[in-house]
Design a protein around this motif. Structure first.
Motif, PDB file in Angstrom:
ATOM      1  N   VAL A  34       8.043  34.453  -7.975  1.00 55.29           N
ATOM      2  CA  VAL A  34       7.296  33.368  -7.343  1.00 55.29           C
ATOM      3  C   VAL A  34       6.709  32.420  -8.387  1.00 55.29           C
ATOM      4  N   LEU A  35       6.185  32.955  -9.468  1.00 53.45           N
ATOM      5  CA  LEU A  35       5.637  32.125 -10.552  1.00 53.45           C
ATOM      6  C   LEU A  35       5.602  32.958 -11.832  1.00 53.45           C
ATOM      7  N   GLY A  36       5.804  32.275 -12.969  1.00 50.47           N
ATOM      8  CA  GLY A  36       5.774  32.990 -14.254  1.00 50.47           C
ATOM      9  C   GLY A  36       7.174  33.132 -14.816  1.00 50.47           C
ATOM     10  N   ASN A  37       7.868  31.991 -14.859  1.00 50.12           N
ATOM     11  CA  ASN A  37       9.274  31.995 -15.272  1.00 50.12           C
ATOM     12  C   ASN A  37       9.419  32.252 -16.784  1.00 50.12           C
ATOM     13  N   GLY A  44       3.783  37.837 -21.066  1.00 46.94           N
ATOM     14  CA  GLY A  44       2.981  37.007 -20.188  1.00 46.94           C
ATOM     15  C   GLY A  44       2.718  37.670 -18.850  1.00 46.94           C
ATOM     16  N   THR A  45       2.478  36.830 -17.847  1.00 46.13           N
ATOM     17  CA  THR A  45       2.096  37.335 -16.528  1.00 46.13           C
ATOM     18  C   THR A  45       2.952  36.654 -15.443  1.00 46.13           C
ATOM     19  N   THR A  46       3.077  37.312 -14.316  1.00 44.13           N
ATOM     20  CA  THR A  46       3.936  36.782 -13.240  1.00 44.13           C
ATOM     21  C   THR A  46       3.352  37.089 -11.856  1.00 44.13           C
ATOM     22  N   PHE A  47       3.846  36.352 -10.868  1.00 38.01           N
ATOM     23  CA  PHE A  47       3.709  36.722  -9.461  1.00 38.01           C
ATOM     24  C   PHE A  47       5.125  36.913  -8.925  1.00 38.01           C
ATOM     25  N   SER A  48       5.349  38.017  -8.239  1.00 39.42           N
ATOM     26  CA  SER A  48       6.683  38.232  -7.664  1.00 39.42           C
ATOM     27  C   SER A  48       6.543  39.118  -6.438  1.00 39.42           C
ATOM     28  N   SER A 180      11.029  45.494  -8.177  1.00 43.21           N
ATOM     29  CA  SER A 180      11.791  46.374  -7.294  1.00 43.21           C
ATOM     30  C   SER A 180      11.039  47.690  -7.074  1.00 43.21           C
ATOM     31  N   ILE A 181      10.325  48.147  -8.088  1.00 42.46           N
ATOM     32  CA  ILE A 181       9.630  49.436  -7.988  1.00 42.46           C
ATOM     33  C   ILE A 181       8.271  49.299  -7.283  1.00 42.46           C
ATOM     34  N   PHE A 182       7.542  48.240  -7.628  1.00 45.41           N
ATOM     35  CA  PHE A 182       6.137  48.171  -7.184  1.00 45.41           C
ATOM     36  C   PHE A 182       5.893  47.202  -6.024  1.00 45.41           C
ATOM     37  N   GLY A 183       6.976  46.666  -5.433  1.00 41.34           N
ATOM     38  CA  GLY A 183       6.822  45.703  -4.342  1.00 41.34           C
ATOM     39  C   GLY A 183       5.919  46.210  -3.223  1.00 41.34           C
ATOM     40  N   LEU A 184       5.336  45.274  -2.476  1.00 38.27           N
ATOM     41  CA  LEU A 184       4.404  45.615  -1.399  1.00 38.27           C
ATOM     42  C   LEU A 184       4.767  44.871  -0.139  1.00 38.27           C
ATOM     43  N   HIS A 185       4.640  45.543   0.995  1.00 35.41           N
ATOM     44  CA  HIS A 185       4.898  44.866   2.255  1.00 35.41           C
ATOM     45  C   HIS A 185       3.902  43.715   2.441  1.00 35.41           C
ATOM     46  N   HIS A 186       4.435  42.561   2.684  1.00 32.24           N
ATOM     47  CA  HIS A 186       3.671  41.337   2.841  1.00 32.24           C
ATOM     48  C   HIS A 186       2.644  41.071   1.732  1.00 32.24           C
ATOM     49  N   GLY A 187       3.037  41.404   0.518  1.00 30.78           N
ATOM     50  CA  GLY A 187       2.142  41.114  -0.600  1.00 30.78           C
ATOM     51  C   GLY A 187       2.928  40.677  -1.817  1.00 30.78           C
ATOM     52  N   LEU A 188       2.203  40.138  -2.770  1.00 30.85           N
ATOM     53  CA  LEU A 188       2.816  39.816  -4.059  1.00 30.85           C
ATOM     54  C   LEU A 188       2.348  40.869  -5.048  1.00 30.85           C
ATOM     55  N   ILE A 189       3.070  40.990  -6.157  1.00 27.00           N
ATOM     56  CA  ILE A 189       2.476  41.752  -7.251  1.00 27.00           C
ATOM     57  C   ILE A 189       2.261  40.791  -8.410  1.00 27.00           C
ATOM     58  N   HIS A 190       1.117  40.970  -9.052  1.00 29.39           N
ATOM     59  CA  HIS A 190       0.769  40.182 -10.223  1.00 29.39           C
ATOM     60  C   HIS A 190       0.902  41.148 -11.403  1.00 29.39           C
ATOM     61  N   CYS A 191       1.871  40.889 -12.282  1.00 29.52           N
ATOM     62  CA  CYS A 191       2.111  41.830 -13.391  1.00 29.52           C
ATOM     63  C   CYS A 191       1.653  41.213 -14.702  1.00 29.52           C
ATOM     64  N   ASP A 192       1.080  42.051 -15.531  1.00 26.77           N
ATOM     65  CA  ASP A 192       0.733  41.660 -16.889  1.00 26.77           C
ATOM     66  C   ASP A 192       1.681  42.428 -17.817  1.00 26.77           C
ATOM     67  N   PHE A 193       2.575  41.711 -18.460  1.00 25.23           N
ATOM     68  CA  PHE A 193       3.597  42.391 -19.257  1.00 25.23           C
ATOM     69  C   PHE A 193       3.156  42.698 -20.682  1.00 25.23           C
ATOM     70  N   VAL A 283      -0.054  30.891 -13.892  1.00 25.35           N
ATOM     71  CA  VAL A 283      -0.247  32.200 -13.238  1.00 25.35           C
ATOM     72  C   VAL A 283      -1.724  32.595 -13.310  1.00 25.35           C
ATOM     73  N   GLU A 284      -2.341  32.389 -14.470  1.00 28.53           N
ATOM     74  CA  GLU A 284      -3.758  32.762 -14.608  1.00 28.53           C
ATOM     75  C   GLU A 284      -4.626  31.984 -13.620  1.00 28.53           C
ATOM     76  N   LYS A 285      -4.361  30.670 -13.509  1.00 29.91           N
ATOM     77  CA  LYS A 285      -5.130  29.863 -12.531  1.00 29.91           C
ATOM     78  C   LYS A 285      -4.781  30.298 -11.113  1.00 29.91           C
ATOM     79  N   GLY A 286      -3.539  30.684 -10.917  1.00 29.32           N
ATOM     80  CA  GLY A 286      -3.064  31.084  -9.587  1.00 29.32           C
ATOM     81  C   GLY A 286      -3.808  32.298  -9.055  1.00 29.32           C
ATOM     82  N   VAL A 287      -4.221  33.192  -9.944  1.00 26.33           N
ATOM     83  CA  VAL A 287      -4.947  34.393  -9.521  1.00 26.33           C
ATOM     84  C   VAL A 287      -6.210  33.975  -8.759  1.00 26.33           C
TER      85      VAL A 287
END
Ligand code: GLA
Length: 395
Positions: A34-37, A44-48, A180-193, A283-287
């Motif tokens: 979704v964001l964090g290409n 970095g960080t992402t929304f997916s 693929s591992i941490f996905g959530l029903h009707h949610g996003l995951i915000h990952c810090d890599f 992504v940081e502002k998106g949080v």
């Protein structure tokens, strides 16, 4: 929640091919970014999110040594020794993801031998929805179920990434495997890599994603993906010599520092870094925006992201640009290329009650520009899971 149809079909094909039902079955979904290409391999960080399409992997015991593996869509079977470091096999490329996972699991004392396996997926190939990561993760979950061994979820992601890097040849980060591992029903995951922390993010109930696929060839292994990764690393090294604090990766540079110093590093590396550093900032502002329900402002970041993809990272193409513009005209809240780039799909955020109308409009607009895209409404879904077979009915 998983794609029940694909699981039923995979079990059916397995049973018909080998004459016995699988004893271990696992399912792993694809993802949308979704964001964090291109931020993941820059720490970095992402929304997916994980999506409602995925791969199913089935295993049963056999009397022959080695692994027999059937690709359920092609109905082709190959055999291999999972202990072999058989990387980058050009002959049967679809098997490389599975071979890589089994090889690295063997290295962690999770050995599998004398088995028959089948996989089948519902994710369209080349659509930028991470069909390969879904296959890797489904393989790992099924092998763990079959062997009764345990491995932490993050370790599974890292192992699957190693398979993709070394057996398939794409130096990807961890985004696809973690989604693929941490996905959530009707949610996003915000990952810090950098820390490998994963934060669940609730989505407003009336929001869905559209994936619009203009059907252009997309193979990250042959794309400039690996080159871009090298350019990002070069930019980080150059900034490390320039700034008065250590720079390990692009994560360590603020947008302000970048703007003030960009002319002092190699021009090509600076362009690539511009996209990545602005993505991490978005992504940081998106949080905060998502936490405060400011969805329109968050969605605008998707348009901004596409813009720096187009102008700075140069991983877009004419067709994806046309789709993003069509989405804007059709009333999407935000849209951008999703995933590696140079093909694949565009992700758009829309209100659920407008999804059908906007989908139609995007397709109509694209047709006037000579494109024949397909569009799907994506429901953010739960991550990978082992399937207990008493819960499914085989046709
Ligand atoms: C591909 C890779 C990911 C990530 C994205 C771009 O999907 O597999 O690791 O780098 O591209 O953000």
């Amino acid at each position: 929640m998983y794609d029940e149809k694909i699981v039923e079909q995979a079990i059916k094909i397995h049973t018909e091919t080998y004459g016995t039902k699988p004893t271990a079955v696992a399912y792993a979904p694809g993802r949308i970014e979704v964001l964090g290409n291109h931020t993941d391999y820059n720490e970095g960080t992402t929304f997916s999110c994980a999506i409602n399409m995925g791969h199913c992997f089935c295993i049963s015991a056999s009397t022959e040594p080695g692994v027999r593996l059937t690709a359920g869509d092609l109905l082709k079977t190959i055999s291999f020794d999972p202990k072999n470091d058989d990387r980058l096999d050009k002959k049967v490329q679809w098997a490389n993801y599975v071979k890589g996972v089994m090889f690295y699991m063997h290295g962690q004392n999770i050995s599998i031998d004398s088995v028959d396996c089948t996989f089948l997926g519902s994710i369209p190939m080349g659509a930028g929805l991470s069909s390969s990561a879904a296959l890797e993760v489904a393989t790992a979950f099924a092998v763990l179920e079959y062997t009764g061994k345990e491995l932490g979820k993050k370790e599974i992601g890292i192992l699957a990434q190693a398979a993709e890097n070394n057996f398939a040849g794409c130096n990807c980060g961890l985004l696809d495997q973690f989604s693929s591992i941490f996905g959530l029903h009707h949610g996003l995951i915000h990952c810090d890599f950098r820390t490998l922390e994963i934060y669940p993010v609730k989505l407003p109930a009336d929001i869905v994603f559209l994936m619009i696929n203009p059907h252009i060839k997309h193979a990250l292994v042959d794309s400039p993906y690996n080159e871009r990764r090298i350019s990002c690393e070069k930019a980080a090294t150059e900034f490390d010599a320039l700034l008065d604090h250590p720079v390990k990766t692009l994560r360590d540079i603020s947008l302000k520092e970048f703007d003030e110093n960009r002319n002092q590093i190699t021009a090509e590396a600076a362009k690539r870094a511009e996209h990545v550093i602005s993505e991490i900032t978005r992504v940081e502002k998106g949080v905060t925006l998502l936490a405060n329900n400011k969805l329109n402002e968050f969605a605008q970041f998707l348009f901004d992201s596409h813009e720096t993809s187009r102008t700075a990272f140069e991983n877009s193409c004419v067709e994806l640009d046309l789709v993003v513009e069509a989405a804007r005209t059709a009333g999407a809240l935000g849209a951008r290329l999703s995933g590696g780039g140079w093909g694949g799909s565009v992700v758009a955020i829309v209100h659920a009650n407008e999804a059908d109308v906007i989908c139609k409009k995007i397709i109509e607009i694209c047709k006037t520009k000579g494109l024949e895209p397909t569009a799907e409404i994506i429901i953010p879904s739960d991550g990978a899971t082992v399937i207990k077979q008493n819960t499914i009915h085989v046709m």
